[in-house]
Design a protein around this motif. Structure first.
Motif, short mmCIF file in Angstrom:
data_model
loop_
_atom_site.label_atom_id
_atom_site.label_comp_id
_atom_site.label_asym_id
_atom_site.label_seq_id
_atom_site.Cartn_x
_atom_site.Cartn_y
_atom_site.Cartn_z
N GLY A 1 0.88 -1.33 0.32
CA GLY A 1 0.17 -0.03 0.20
C GLY A 1 1.28 1.02 -0.06
O GLY A 1 1.91 1.67 0.20
N GLU A 2 0.28 2.22 -0.04
CA GLU A 2 0.74 3.28 0.12
C GLU A 2 2.18 3.59 1.09
O GLU A 2 3.19 4.30 1.58
CB GLU A 2 0.15 4.81 0.71
N PHE A 3 1.85 2.72 2.81
CA PHE A 3 2.49 3.55 3.47
C PHE A 3 3.22 2.52 4.53
O PHE A 3 4.27 1.89 5.60
CB PHE A 3 2.27 4.09 4.72
N GLY A 4 2.45 1.25 4.44
CA GLY A 4 2.74 0.00 4.66
C GLY A 4 4.10 -0.99 4.21
O GLY A 4 4.24 -0.45 3.36
N ALA A 5 4.16 -2.19 4.79
CA ALA A 5 5.09 -3.08 4.60
C ALA A 5 5.01 -3.95 4.55
O ALA A 5 5.02 -4.28 6.34
CB ALA A 5 6.77 -2.25 5.34
N LYS A 6 5.38 -5.79 3.94
CA LYS A 6 5.58 -7.01 4.62
C LYS A 6 6.74 -7.55 4.24
O LYS A 6 7.59 -6.70 3.42
CB LYS A 6 4.51 -7.03 3.93
N CYS A 7 6.97 -8.12 4.99
CA CYS A 7 8.56 -8.95 4.68
C CYS A 7 7.64 -10.52 4.02
O CYS A 7 6.24 -10.99 4.12
CB CYS A 7 8.93 -9.91 6.13
N VAL A 8 8.48 -11.09 3.47
CA VAL A 8 7.56 -12.01 2.16
C VAL A 8 9.56 -13.10 2.16
O VAL A 8 10.11 -12.63 2.11
CB VAL A 8 7.55 -11.79 0.19
N ASP A 9 8.91 -14.59 2.72
CA ASP A 9 10.04 -14.91 2.50
C ASP A 9 10.16 -15.65 1.42
O ASP A 9 9.43 -16.29 0.33
CB ASP A 9 9.69 -17.06 3.85
N GLN A 10 11.50 -15.88 0.85
CA GLN A 10 11.92 -16.76 -0.37
C GLN A 10 13.35 -17.44 -0.69
O GLN A 10 14.37 -16.94 0.58
CB GLN A 10 11.81 -15.68 -1.15
N ILE A 11 13.43 -18.08 -0.94
CA ILE A 11 14.26 -18.93 -0.87
C ILE A 11 15.26 -18.72 -2.02
O ILE A 11 14.75 -19.00 -3.43
CB ILE A 11 13.90 -20.85 -1.13
N ARG A 12 16.80 -18.03 -1.59
CA ARG A 12 17.66 -18.44 -3.38
C ARG A 12 18.77 -19.77 -3.11
O ARG A 12 19.09 -19.77 -2.36
CB ARG A 12 17.98 -17.37 -2.46
N VAL A 13 18.40 -19.91 -4.80
CA VAL A 13 19.75 -21.16 -5.10
C VAL A 13 20.75 -20.27 -6.00
O VAL A 13 20.42 -19.40 -6.36
CB VAL A 13 18.43 -21.79 -5.91
#
Length: 459
Positions: free
Chosen positions: A180-192
């Motif tokens: 959104g305009e002000f929010g933030a979220k953390c997303v899990d991801q796997i890096r190879v």
């Protein structure tokens, strides 16, 4: 066969058993409480509510984390030195080594601390790609350059190797994205990571399977990963060098909880009535006698009855306190072992021809290996830019055996007062232990002492 990038290798699962103890200790009291029954068992007859209360009141003596911190401070007693052979471009990059504002020395402190606490830690050199940027001049103008990324042990999922060379490295990371305009979220991801390429995977919506999210290539023919070992047991595996200290610290955590609990119990005297006979109602059920306690209240007792408080003798408290002190002494010795010199052969054949075996403490050897790891990271950065040799890094730590200066200094002062040690040597020993700043010079200080005359009370 597994096509799930989140699967962990058995070697990783084995190391995580160590880290299940280490990580809460490094996290402090709140992390130890969160670990719950795994590190603070519940008594067989202890009610759940009583256990929760005991757990919430337990506090950790941070012996493990403070020992790791103290040993790390010794390694960085003086800032690390980037060699004169490091290219100027790389020297400039070391001022912001991780593209997050941390210089090489500040970033390296956390890298070493993590490796010392867990037995190993990883880092690699990443290089972002930008569409339309092809030359180094365009990269410089766009602010695109190689930078260091730390991968903590708990993030690692697995790897592959061939002929002693790493061919694949997988780890999980958390990426912050706008919401959104002000929010933030953390997303899990796997890096190879693979030689010359990389991939990332993210979990599908509503907890679906991991799916390919992004991929790309780079100009290196090998994975730009460096592993710093402090307790190596094999390729990409290690055992924390201070694991026995960790177990002693957990034992102290449990014993301290018992001690606090018994103190809570004995501080509350138990009120006992003797000689009160039960009465029964018409249905044969016992009727509890009326009982009043407090100022302005009167309690009737039958003939020969008694009313008194029963208190604990406190013998168990003394025994518990002594046991805790013994544990502290054992932890102190377990932490000091990193400073005990060991016979170690020199590294190269040339050195072996020129020198005899030398005495090095485990901590000094770790610092030497760490300098090599940092130099390898600089080499990967140089490879990305085609700069040739990446240069060297030097660690100038304090690896003296004197683990507790507060114990040795009174002895040195007594020796100086008895004429068994010169005042100049005493001055130098205090400087070596950090009691006196290195900025002071003995000759100048001695001249000032002579000029100021005798101290008060000596005439």
């Amino acid at each position: 066969m597994s096509n799930n990038p989140s699967d962990t290798l058995p070697a990783v699962d084995a190391m995580r058993k160590y880290w299940d103890v280490i990580t809460p200790l490094m996290g402090g009291t709140m992390a130890m409480r969160a670990a719950g029954k795994s590190l603070l068992p519940q008594y067989p007859a202890e009610a759940d509510e009583s256990y929760k209360e005991r757990l919430s009141l337990s506090t950790l003596l941070p012996a493990y984390s403070e020992t790791v911190g103290n040993m790390t401070s010794r390694v960085f007693a003086e800032p690390l030195q980037v060699g004169d052979d490091v290219p100027d471009q790389l020297k400039e990059m070391t001022k912001d080594i991780d593209h997050a504002g941390n210089d090489l020395n500040s970033w390296a402190v956390e890298f070493f601390r993590e490796g010392l606490s867990h037995g190993l830690c990883h880092a690699f050199i990443d290089h972002p790609t930008v569409d339309g940027v092809r030359t180094q001049a365009e990269e410089a103008a766009a602010g695109v350059r190689p930078y260091a990324v730390m991968v903590k042990p708990e993030q690692v999922l697995g790897w592959r190797s061939k002929g002693g060379q790493l061919t694949m490295f997988r780890y999980i990371e958390s990426v912050e994205e706008e919401d959104g305009e002000f929010g933030a979220k953390c997303v899990d991801q796997i890096r190879v990571l693979e030689p010359g390429s990389w991939r990332t995977y993210r979990m599908g919506s509503n907890g679906g399977a991991w799916a390919l999210h992004d991929e790309g290539t780079n100009s290196l023919k090998k994975i730009s990963l460096v592993t710093f070992y402090t307790g190596r047991t094999g390729f990409m595996t290690a055992k924390p060098p201070l694991l026995e200290l960790a177990h002693l610290n957990v034992k102290h955590w449990q014993s301290q909880s018992d001690q606090d609990n018994i103190l809570h119990v004995i501080r509350v005297p138990i009120l006992v009535r003797i000689g009160v006979q039960a009465t029964f109602d018409n249905q044969g059920k016992p009727v509890p006698p009326e009982f009043k306690v407090g100022t302005g209240s009167l309690t009737d007792l039958p003939k020969d009855g008694d009313l008194k408080y029963v208190e604990h003798t406190g013998a168990a408290v003394k025994a518990g306190r002594e046991a805790l002190q013994d544990l502290i002494d054992e932890m102190r010795m377990a932490g000091a072992k990193l400073l005990t010199p060991e016979k170690s052969a020199t590294k190269t054949a040339t050195q072996a021809d020129e020198e005899a075996a030398q005495e090095l403490s485990p901590l000094a050897r770790m610092a030497s290996h760490f300098a090599d790891c940092l130099a390898q990271l600089l080499q990967f950065m140089a490879d990305y830019r085609g700069l040739g040799d990446g240069g060297t890094v030097e660690m100038r730590g304090n690896f003296d055996v004197d683990y507790m200066p507060e114990v040795s200094l009174p002895t040195l002062v007594a020796m100086a007062n008895a004429g068994m040690l010169s005042k100049e040597t005493l001055f130098a020993e205090m400087q070596r232990r950090g009691v006196i700043s290195d900025e002071y010079d003995w000759a100048k200080e001695f001249a000032k002492i002579e000029a100021q005359g005798p101290a008060l009370g000596t005439m």
